[in-house]
Design a protein around this motif. Structure first.
Motif, PDB file in Angstrom:
ATOM      1  N   LEU A 199       3.099  16.768 -11.752  1.00  0.00           N
ATOM      2  CA  LEU A 199       4.206  16.498 -10.847  1.00  0.00           C
ATOM      3  C   LEU A 199       5.475  17.268 -11.198  1.00  0.00           C
ATOM      4  N   ASN A 200       5.606  17.708 -12.449  1.00  0.00           N
ATOM      5  CA  ASN A 200       6.831  18.399 -12.855  1.00  0.00           C
ATOM      6  C   ASN A 200       6.622  19.850 -13.258  1.00  0.00           C
ATOM      7  N   GLY A 201       5.417  20.384 -13.003  1.00  0.00           N
ATOM      8  CA  GLY A 201       5.176  21.811 -13.203  1.00  0.00           C
ATOM      9  C   GLY A 201       5.040  22.255 -14.634  1.00  0.00           C
ATOM     10  N   ASP A 202       4.708  21.343 -15.566  1.00  0.00           N
ATOM     11  CA  ASP A 202       4.555  21.733 -16.971  1.00  0.00           C
ATOM     12  C   ASP A 202       3.104  21.911 -17.375  1.00  0.00           C
ATOM     13  N   SER A 203       2.199  21.867 -16.391  1.00  0.00           N
ATOM     14  CA  SER A 203       0.753  22.049 -16.584  1.00  0.00           C
ATOM     15  C   SER A 203       0.060  20.839 -17.201  1.00  0.00           C
ATOM     16  N   ALA A 204       0.800  19.790 -17.512  1.00  0.00           N
ATOM     17  CA  ALA A 204       0.196  18.546 -17.998  1.00  0.00           C
ATOM     18  C   ALA A 204       0.124  17.565 -16.838  1.00  0.00           C
ATOM     19  N   LEU A 205      -0.971  16.826 -16.769  1.00  0.00           N
ATOM     20  CA  LEU A 205      -1.192  15.932 -15.638  1.00  0.00           C
ATOM     21  C   LEU A 205      -0.517  14.583 -15.870  1.00  0.00           C
ATOM     22  N   GLN A 229       5.208   8.816 -21.019  1.00  0.00           N
ATOM     23  CA  GLN A 229       6.546   8.253 -21.120  1.00  0.00           C
ATOM     24  C   GLN A 229       6.639   6.941 -20.333  1.00  0.00           C
ATOM     25  N   THR A 230       7.723   6.230 -20.547  1.00  0.00           N
ATOM     26  CA  THR A 230       7.968   4.997 -19.810  1.00  0.00           C
ATOM     27  C   THR A 230       8.058   5.291 -18.322  1.00  0.00           C
ATOM     28  N   LYS A 231       7.527   4.412 -17.523  1.00  0.00           N
ATOM     29  CA  LYS A 231       7.465   4.617 -16.083  1.00  0.00           C
ATOM     30  C   LYS A 231       8.855   4.731 -15.456  1.00  0.00           C
ATOM     31  N   VAL A 232       8.900   5.495 -14.375  1.00  0.00           N
ATOM     32  CA  VAL A 232      10.063   5.549 -13.493  1.00  0.00           C
ATOM     33  C   VAL A 232       9.581   5.117 -12.119  1.00  0.00           C
ATOM     34  N   ASP A 233      10.277   4.186 -11.501  1.00  0.00           N
ATOM     35  CA  ASP A 233       9.830   3.606 -10.234  1.00  0.00           C
ATOM     36  C   ASP A 233      10.574   4.196  -9.050  1.00  0.00           C
ATOM     37  N   TYR A 234       9.855   4.321  -7.922  1.00  0.00           N
ATOM     38  CA  TYR A 234      10.422   4.780  -6.663  1.00  0.00           C
ATOM     39  C   TYR A 234      10.053   3.783  -5.569  1.00  0.00           C
ATOM     40  N   ASP A 249       4.769  19.973   1.945  1.00  0.00           N
ATOM     41  CA  ASP A 249       5.772  20.801   2.614  1.00  0.00           C
ATOM     42  C   ASP A 249       5.705  22.270   2.232  1.00  0.00           C
ATOM     43  N   GLY A 250       4.657  22.663   1.497  1.00  0.00           N
ATOM     44  CA  GLY A 250       4.419  24.075   1.213  1.00  0.00           C
ATOM     45  C   GLY A 250       5.383  24.712   0.250  1.00  0.00           C
ATOM     46  N   ASP A 251       6.045  23.920  -0.607  1.00  0.00           N
ATOM     47  CA  ASP A 251       7.000  24.497  -1.550  1.00  0.00           C
ATOM     48  C   ASP A 251       6.431  24.658  -2.946  1.00  0.00           C
ATOM     49  N   GLY A 252       5.128  24.375  -3.107  1.00  0.00           N
ATOM     50  CA  GLY A 252       4.456  24.628  -4.378  1.00  0.00           C
ATOM     51  C   GLY A 252       4.457  23.478  -5.353  1.00  0.00           C
ATOM     52  N   ASP A 253       5.109  22.353  -5.023  1.00  0.00           N
ATOM     53  CA  ASP A 253       5.012  21.181  -5.889  1.00  0.00           C
ATOM     54  C   ASP A 253       4.353  20.037  -5.140  1.00  0.00           C
ATOM     55  N   LEU A 254       3.962  19.020  -5.876  1.00  0.00           N
ATOM     56  CA  LEU A 254       3.131  17.960  -5.311  1.00  0.00           C
ATOM     57  C   LEU A 254       3.974  16.758  -4.904  1.00  0.00           C
ATOM     58  N   ASP A 255       3.820  16.363  -3.656  1.00  0.00           N
ATOM     59  CA  ASP A 255       4.524  15.224  -3.085  1.00  0.00           C
ATOM     60  C   ASP A 255       3.618  13.991  -3.119  1.00  0.00           C
ATOM     61  N   LEU A 256       4.167  12.853  -2.706  1.00  0.00           N
ATOM     62  CA  LEU A 256       3.422  11.602  -2.694  1.00  0.00           C
ATOM     63  C   LEU A 256       3.220  11.121  -1.267  1.00  0.00           C
ATOM     64  N   ALA A 257       2.001  10.704  -0.957  1.00  0.00           N
ATOM     65  CA  ALA A 257       1.693  10.013   0.292  1.00  0.00           C
ATOM     66  C   ALA A 257       1.187   8.625  -0.086  1.00  0.00           C
ATOM     67  N   ASP A 274      10.816  18.833  -9.985  1.00  0.00           N
ATOM     68  CA  ASP A 274      10.849  18.476 -11.405  1.00  0.00           C
ATOM     69  C   ASP A 274      10.180  17.141 -11.688  1.00  0.00           C
ATOM     70  N   GLY A 275       9.428  16.627 -10.703  1.00  0.00           N
ATOM     71  CA  GLY A 275       8.756  15.353 -10.881  1.00  0.00           C
ATOM     72  C   GLY A 275       9.598  14.160 -10.518  1.00  0.00           C
ATOM     73  N   THR A 276      10.800  14.409 -10.006  1.00  0.00           N
ATOM     74  CA  THR A 276      11.571  13.341  -9.372  1.00  0.00           C
ATOM     75  C   THR A 276      11.383  13.470  -7.866  1.00  0.00           C
ATOM     76  N   PHE A 277      11.686  12.393  -7.133  1.00  0.00           N
ATOM     77  CA  PHE A 277      11.316  12.370  -5.728  1.00  0.00           C
ATOM     78  C   PHE A 277      12.466  11.915  -4.839  1.00  0.00           C
ATOM     79  N   ASP A 278      12.522  12.503  -3.633  1.00  0.00           N
ATOM     80  CA  ASP A 278      13.466  12.067  -2.618  1.00  0.00           C
ATOM     81  C   ASP A 278      13.121  10.661  -2.140  1.00  0.00           C
ATOM     82  N   ALA A 279      14.052  10.060  -1.445  1.00  0.00           N
ATOM     83  CA  ALA A 279      13.796   8.760  -0.855  1.00  0.00           C
ATOM     84  C   ALA A 279      12.653   8.851   0.154  1.00  0.00           C
ATOM     85  N   GLN A 280      11.945   7.765   0.320  1.00  0.00           N
ATOM     86  CA  GLN A 280      10.809   7.700   1.214  1.00  0.00           C
ATOM     87  C   GLN A 280      11.196   8.006   2.658  1.00  0.00           C
ATOM     88  N   VAL A 281      10.273   8.641   3.369  1.00  0.00           N
ATOM     89  CA  VAL A 281      10.322   8.764   4.822  1.00  0.00           C
ATOM     90  C   VAL A 281       9.020   8.168   5.330  1.00  0.00           C
TER      91      VAL A 281
END
Length: 484
Positions: A199-205, A229-234, A249-257, A274-281
């Motif tokens: 999710l943050n592009g460091d090659s670790a899952l 690491q300790t969880k971060v909630d969205y 959205d084709g920007d090369g990083d992984l989003d959440l559905a 960077d593995g942080t996420f925008d507010a839900q739509v």
């Protein structure tokens, strides 16, 4: 004989632009044949598509909650399936995953056993039959299992979401398909599903976990060694269920559905890179969604959504506008009590079909994709170059290089004119990883070598890739297998 190494949601997301298409995609091109039903055991909760017997056709693997068994339905090669063969597992199967756990190049089966407090590992004999189960302790009421290389040692580990202990168990692979004792990491209340993705592009899952008694999804970042690491909630909707991670959205990083059962919608959370996420739509799902799968159904390179709708006898498709926003859902009849959905090319025509596990009517539904239209909305049919052809790469499977041969001829009106030609390599997520040709080509025969590297010179992982030749407005695509 070589067999495919299919690691993470393999062919199922083999969505590449213009697969086997020569015409324009029409404005409403997604359509499926009426569902065909196969017996799936008592209360099928989960379905997975994978080539278990090495014949290049994807079989069905079905976890049956009330029969304490996993069923294998072998593909006849055309998207129809044989009568199921069942194998004993733990108690009350809630999830199933297929992966090469012991490094022998065939796909094994793992189940999460809700009432057994275990995960069962059933190794493949190489012909699609399975060995007796071996059980490993998980947490309290495991509900979801995912296989991925979490510590970077090239063997696939297990991540298990435990519904009543409110945590995720990590079981490290010893390298031979046996597993170490679990290590637990706190999640939210009543975890329902877990998905492993970088999710943050460091090659670790990293881990994404839905917490079904909340409106939260938890993200646990990988330290690079399989510890988290300790969880971060969205915030998402009410009672999130089986989520999916993909580049929407084709920007090369992984989003959440994330499907939200009680809100009857799907939340899209875009990755900031960077593995942080925008507010839900949120987008309406047309009912109470149990699961969502991301796949390119219409060949436009954008990943659409398929949602399994509980109790309404339908699967809902939401087309991607190309930017990670989605159109109004379109429904297709499926079984009753859908618990999960999986998308894969089941009939070998290079577009993505749908399988759903239907717990109420004890079936698996198969919806075959009818493909996209070869005719534009104005009725015009594209001019196909005479002699236009794309050969199967050789060798295939390959390591480290392979040759791709193709022929370019001009149209009947411009026989000696150059035609813009592209040859691109795509991964199973439908993302272009290498551009081999992008120029005007005169009529003639061409051979291009590919070294298994991406556009930045990095060696790509083993697995299935697609190469697509586009000559003018016409395309042809084929599969190939990179082995290491």
């Amino acid at each position: 004989m070589y067999k495919p190494i299919l690691i993470i949601f393999i062919i199922a997301i083999s969505a590449v632009p213009g697969l086997a298409q020569t015409g324009k995609v029409s404005s409403d091109s997604i359509s499926f044949a009426p569902a065909v039903y196969y017996e799936g055991g008592k209360e099928p909760y989960s379905v997975y598509c994978a080539d278990l017997d090495g014949d290049s056709a994807l079989d069905l693997v079905v976890a049956s909650y009330a029969s304490d068994s996993v069923s294998i339905l072998k593909n006849n090669g055309n998207g129809t399936f044989q009568t199921r063969v069942s194998y004993a597992t733990g108690i009350a199967l809630a999830s199933v995953f297929c992966a090469d756990l012991d490094g022998d190049l065939d796909l094994d089966v793992v189940t999460a056993n809700y009432l057994g407090m275990t995960v069962s590992v059933l190794k493949n004999n190489g012909d699609g039959t399975l060995q007796p189960k071996v059980d490993y302790a998980a947490g309290d009421h495991p509900f979801s299992v995912y296989c991925a290389d979490l510590d970077g040692d090239s063997s696939l580990d297990l991540a298990v979401a435990n519904h009543l202990s409110n945590d995720v168990s990590i079981l490290m692979n010893n390298g031979d398909g046996t597993f170490q004792a679990k290590v637990d990491y706190a999640a939210g209340k009543y975890p329902w599903s877990v998905f492993c993705a970088d999710l943050n592009g460091d090659s670790a899952l990293d881990l994404a976990v839905t917490n079904s008694d909340t409106n939260l999804v938890s993200i646990l970042m990988n330290n690079g060694n399989g510890t988290f690491q300790t969880k971060v909630d969205y915030v998402v909707g009410n009672s999130p269920r089986n989520l999916f991670c993909a580049d929407l959205d084709g920007d090369g990083d992984l989003d959440l559905a994330v499907p939200n059962f009680y809100d009857e919608n799907v939340s899209i959370l875009k990755n900031n890179g960077d593995g942080t996420f925008d507010a839900q739509v949120n987008y309406g799902a047309g009912g109470t969604p149990e699961a969502v799968f991301c796949a390119d159904f219409d060949g436009d390179s954008a990943l659409d959504l398929a949602a399994a709708i509980w109790g309404t006898n339908k699967v809902s498709i939401l087309r991607n506008n190309g930017d990670g926003t989605f159109q109004t859902n379109k429904d297709f009849a499926a079984g009753k009590g859908e618990r999960s959905v999986f998308c894969a090319d089941l009939d070998g025509d290079l577009d993505l079909d749908i399988a759903t596990a239907n717990s109420i009517d004890t079936t698996v539904s198969i919806l075959i994709n009818q493909g996209t239209s070869d005719v534009e909305d104005d009725g015009h049919i594209d001019q196909i170059p005479q002699g236009f052809s794309l050969s199967q790469n050789y060798p295939n499977p390959f390591n480290p290089t392979t040759a791709i041969q193709f022929t370019v001829h001009g149209s009947q009106f411009t026989v000696k004119s150059p035609i813009h030609t592209t040859l691109k390599i795509y991964n199973v997520l439908g993302r272009a990883v290498r551009v081999l040709v992008d120029e005007e080509k005169l009529p003639g025969n061409y051979t291009i070598q590919w070294d298994g590297k991406n556009d930045t010179g990095e060696q790509l992982a083993s697995g299935i890739y697609f190469y697509e030749l586009k000559v003018g407005e016409n395309t042809s695509s084929k599969k190939m297998l990179l082995l290491k």
